[in-house]
Design an enzyme around this catalytic site. Structure first.
Site, PDB file in Angstrom:
ATOM      1  N   CYS A 205      13.348   0.502  16.745  1.00 26.65           N
ATOM      2  CA  CYS A 205      12.935   1.172  15.491  1.00 26.65           C
ATOM      3  C   CYS A 205      11.384   1.331  15.587  1.00 26.65           C
ATOM      4  CB  CYS A 205      13.940   0.453  14.145  1.00 26.65           C
ATOM      5  SG  CYS A 205      12.864  -1.120  14.359  1.00 26.65           S
ATOM      6  N   PRO A 206      11.198   2.257  14.902  1.00 28.76           N
ATOM      7  CA  PRO A 206       9.851   3.339  14.207  1.00 28.76           C
ATOM      8  C   PRO A 206       9.002   2.206  13.877  1.00 28.76           C
ATOM      9  CG  PRO A 206      10.942   4.358  13.216  1.00 28.76           C
ATOM     10  CD  PRO A 206      12.290   3.352  13.643  1.00 28.76           C
ATOM     11  N   THR A 232      10.036  -2.825  23.081  1.00 32.69           N
ATOM     12  CA  THR A 232       9.452  -1.950  23.609  1.00 32.69           C
ATOM     13  C   THR A 232       9.233  -0.448  22.513  1.00 32.69           C
ATOM     14  OG1 THR A 232      11.153  -0.594  24.329  1.00 32.69           O
ATOM     15  CG2 THR A 232      10.044  -2.528  26.061  1.00 32.69           C
ATOM     16  N   SER A 233       8.744  -0.720  21.145  1.00 29.07           N
ATOM     17  CA  SER A 233       8.774  -0.565  20.648  1.00 29.07           C
ATOM     18  C   SER A 233       7.382   0.125  19.893  1.00 29.07           C
ATOM     19  CB  SER A 233      10.116  -0.155  19.018  1.00 29.07           C
ATOM     20  OG  SER A 233      10.044   0.851  18.205  1.00 29.07           O
ATOM     21  N   ARG A 234       7.176  -0.811  18.988  1.00 29.90           N
ATOM     22  CA  ARG A 234       5.600  -0.752  18.754  1.00 29.90           C
ATOM     23  C   ARG A 234       5.252  -2.180  18.339  1.00 29.90           C
ATOM     24  NH1 ARG A 234       4.466   2.739  20.803  1.00 29.90           N
ATOM     25  NH2 ARG A 234       4.742   5.667  19.641  1.00 29.90           N
ATOM     26  N   ASP A 258       6.501  -4.635  25.970  1.00 32.99           N
ATOM     27  CA  ASP A 258       5.484  -3.779  26.126  1.00 32.99           C
ATOM     28  C   ASP A 258       4.530  -3.665  25.636  1.00 32.99           C
ATOM     29  OD1 ASP A 258       5.409  -1.670  28.185  1.00 32.99           O
ATOM     30  OD2 ASP A 258       5.767   0.175  26.838  1.00 32.99           O
ATOM     31  N   GLU A 263      -2.674  -4.242  20.211  1.00 29.90           N
ATOM     32  CA  GLU A 263      -3.335  -3.731  21.708  1.00 29.90           C
ATOM     33  C   GLU A 263      -4.387  -2.425  21.593  1.00 29.90           C
ATOM     34  OE1 GLU A 263       0.554  -1.478  22.734  1.00 29.90           O
ATOM     35  OE2 GLU A 263      -0.379   0.672  21.838  1.00 29.90           O
ATOM     36  N   HIS A 295       1.771  -1.306  27.831  1.00 26.60           N
ATOM     37  CA  HIS A 295       2.701   0.195  27.205  1.00 26.60           C
ATOM     38  C   HIS A 295       3.265   1.417  28.356  1.00 26.60           C
ATOM     39  CE1 HIS A 295       2.773   2.414  22.710  1.00 26.60           C
ATOM     40  NE2 HIS A 295       3.206   2.677  23.493  1.00 26.60           N
TER      41      HIS A 295
HETATM   42  P1  NAD Z   1      14.363   7.731  17.107  1.00 26.61           P
HETATM   43  O1  NAD Z   1      13.466   8.530  15.569  1.00 26.61           O
HETATM   44  O2  NAD Z   1      15.183   8.761  17.889  1.00 26.61           O
HETATM   45  O3  NAD Z   1      15.124   6.443  16.859  1.00 26.61           O
HETATM   46  C1  NAD Z   1      14.646   5.784  16.121  1.00 26.61           C
HETATM   47  C2  NAD Z   1      16.131   4.972  15.203  1.00 26.61           C
HETATM   48  O4  NAD Z   1      15.403   4.055  14.156  1.00 26.61           O
HETATM   49  C3  NAD Z   1      16.541   5.545  14.350  1.00 26.61           C
HETATM   50  O5  NAD Z   1      17.978   5.825  14.232  1.00 26.61           O
HETATM   51  C4  NAD Z   1      16.219   5.013  12.616  1.00 26.61           C
HETATM   52  O6  NAD Z   1      17.614   5.700  12.508  1.00 26.61           O
HETATM   53  C5  NAD Z   1      16.338   4.081  13.326  1.00 26.61           C
HETATM   54  N1  NAD Z   1      14.936   3.661  11.719  1.00 26.61           N
HETATM   55  C6  NAD Z   1      14.393   3.588  11.400  1.00 26.61           C
HETATM   56  N2  NAD Z   1      14.124   2.454  10.135  1.00 26.61           N
HETATM   57  C7  NAD Z   1      14.751   2.121  10.558  1.00 26.61           C
HETATM   58  C8  NAD Z   1      15.125   0.368   9.639  1.00 26.61           C
HETATM   59  N3  NAD Z   1      13.718   0.127   8.754  1.00 26.61           N
HETATM   60  N4  NAD Z   1      15.623  -0.542  10.306  1.00 26.61           N
HETATM   61  C9  NAD Z   1      16.728  -0.177  11.834  1.00 26.61           C
HETATM   62  N5  NAD Z   1      16.279   1.080  12.048  1.00 26.61           N
HETATM   63  C10 NAD Z   1      15.422   1.784  11.750  1.00 26.61           C
HETATM   64  O7  NAD Z   1      12.932   6.982  18.148  1.00 26.61           O
HETATM   65  P2  NAD Z   1      13.288   6.833  19.583  1.00 26.61           P
HETATM   66  O8  NAD Z   1      12.735   8.210  20.234  1.00 26.61           O
HETATM   67  O9  NAD Z   1      14.182   5.937  20.334  1.00 26.61           O
HETATM   68  O10 NAD Z   1      11.889   5.478  19.663  1.00 26.61           O
HETATM   69  C11 NAD Z   1      12.216   4.097  19.570  1.00 26.61           C
HETATM   70  C12 NAD Z   1      10.692   3.663  19.563  1.00 26.61           C
HETATM   71  O11 NAD Z   1      10.214   3.695  20.010  1.00 26.61           O
HETATM   72  C13 NAD Z   1       9.708   5.070  18.748  1.00 26.61           C
HETATM   73  O12 NAD Z   1       9.187   5.088  17.061  1.00 26.61           O
HETATM   74  C14 NAD Z   1       8.076   4.578  19.715  1.00 26.61           C
HETATM   75  O13 NAD Z   1       7.821   4.015  18.567  1.00 26.61           O
HETATM   76  C15 NAD Z   1       9.433   3.709  20.444  1.00 26.61           C
HETATM   77  N6  NAD Z   1       9.082   4.078  21.795  1.00 26.61           N
HETATM   78  C16 NAD Z   1       7.925   3.251  22.369  1.00 26.61           C
HETATM   79  C17 NAD Z   1       7.385   4.003  23.906  1.00 26.61           C
HETATM   80  C18 NAD Z   1       6.303   2.905  24.740  1.00 26.61           C
HETATM   81  O14 NAD Z   1       6.069   3.576  26.112  1.00 26.61           O
HETATM   82  N7  NAD Z   1       6.721   1.589  24.851  1.00 26.61           N
HETATM   83  C19 NAD Z   1       7.798   4.985  24.698  1.00 26.61           C
HETATM   84  C20 NAD Z   1       8.517   5.984  23.692  1.00 26.61           C
HETATM   85  C21 NAD Z   1       9.190   5.483  22.250  1.00 26.61           C
END
Ligand code: NAD
Length: 332
Positions: A205-206, A232-234, A258, A263, A295
């Site tokens: 999730c973001p 792997t998100s934030r 990741d 970071e 990352h």
């Molecule tokens: P996305 O917007 O397609 O999906 C995010 C999902 O999280 C959505 O379905 C949304 O409804 C859900 N969400 C929002 N708030 C929530 C909450 N409070 N509880 C539960 N779910 C919730 O985004 P994505 O493209 O799937 O990317 C997800 C995250 O991955 C990004 O926000 C970014 O931070 C991270 N990311 C990391 C890397 C990396 O290299 N490590 C690369 C790209 C993205």
């Protein structure tokens, strides 16, 4: 457009330079991260292009506005690093790359799980030292385990499909349920129910005000003994000090990250000659069951191509005054 490109790495330059001749933009590549001081480098440019750890806070945005920059293209999906309220007040147009290769990140999450499950990182080093002992290398099967996925957007969805394919029962929590995933067998439930049932938990999730420290001491206490936790998100989705404590008590059996809460001043640089000052990451690195990558989940050829292609398309739309396909707005 004249574009000031911040936090430039060789792989960025290579992928953008390949596509630039097809567009009418002029890039100046800068190594430094964007902040209120380095913002001055953007003078004479119409737009800036930034990545995840570039600081788009009030001070940097104000400085950019003063020197006449009015467009921001983020070469990433997340935009938690941007003070959107201030950006909107100053009239900035902002675009991002919403989904460049969700599979790249989902596959990296799998790589972290598989490495932790089979200790291939340790085996690699052992064999290179002519040590073929198997002592301490006992792993666990992923097949048949229950995986909890938090956030089933683009990346979470790709990850659910991978884990279903590998033979896991997949549970999910999201503020918006995905019907396609339900048909494939993913079971949505409240977070409080997902946490105690999952052997593996992966965060997709973001990061925002609702999800900051989503995984804190209380949520960790709800998890299964020995859970595999993957992020792997934030970084700030997990409270670092709380997870360190949970590793010490063996509540968390394996941690694969990741991204890391602090970071920003560490990642994307070679710091091998420096004294590590961050106590939390130093402690995390002492655990044999913690795997940290810097990352890199996004870093595949396919994703880099998509990032440059979409960023250049975003710049085309900005330059031509068209409606913006990938605009990020305050309160959207
Ligand atoms: P996305 O917007 O397609 O999906 C995010 C999902 O999280 C959505 O379905 C949304 O409804 C859900 N969400 C929002 N708030 C929530 C909450 N409070 N509880 C539960 N779910 C919730 O985004 P994505 O493209 O799937 O990317 C997800 C995250 O991955 C990004 O926000 C970014 O931070 C991270 N990311 C990391 C890397 C990396 O290299 N490590 C690369 C790209 C993205």
């Amino acid at each position: 457009m004249k574009v000031a490109f911040f936090s430039t790495k060789s792989y960025d330059r290579q992928s953008f330079d390949k596509l630039l001749p097809r567009h009418k933009h002029e890039f100046t590549y800068f190594d430094p991260k964007l902040d209120s001081i380095t913002a001055a480098l953007a003078e004479g440019h119409d737009a800036i292009c930034t990545f995840v750890n570039d600081h788009l806070d009030k001070a940097a945005l104000t400085r950019l506005s003063e020197i006449g920059v009015s467009n921001i293209v983020l070469r990433c999906a997340g935009y938690n690093q941007v003070d959107l309220e201030k950006a909107s007040e100053l009239g900035f147009k902002i675009c991002r790359v919403p989904a460049y290769s969700p599979e790249a990140v989902a596959e990296h999450a799998l790589a972290l799980i598989m490495t932790l499950a089979r200790k291939t990182h340790k085996a690699y080093n052992r064999v290179r030292e002519n040590n073929y002992s198997l002592e301490g290398l006992t792993g666990f099967n992923i097949n048949g385990k229950t995986t909890g996925v938090i956030g089933t957007g683009a990346i979470g969805k790709a990850f659910c499909k991978i884990m279903l394919g590998i033979g896991c029962k997949v549970l999910a929590y999201d503020i918006k349920e995905n019907e396609e995933l339900k048909k494939l067998g993913v079971i949505y439930m409240p977070l409080d129910e997902l946490l105690p049932q999952s052997d593996i938990i992966s965060l997709h999730c973001p990061l925002n005000s609702d999800t900051h420290h989503l995984i804190d001491q209380q949520r960790l206490s709800q998890m299964k003994e020995g859970v595999v936790l993957i992020n792997t998100s934030r970084g700030a989705l997990i409270e670092s000090k709380a997870v360190i404590q949970a590793l010490k008590t063996k509540k968390v059996g394996n941690l694969g990250i990741d991204v890391y809460e602090q970071e920003e001043d560490l990642f994307f640089q070679n710091r091998s000659e420096e004294i590590l000052q961050d106590e939390d990451i130093a402690r995390l690195m002492t655990f044999p069951n913690v795997l940290i990558t810097g990352h890199q989940a996004f870093l595949t050829n396919e994703a880099l191509y998509q990032i440059s292609a979409t960023t250049l398309k975003n710049l085309d739309e900005l330059a031509e005054g068209k409606s913006l396909t990938n605009e990020v707005k305050w309160n959207n």
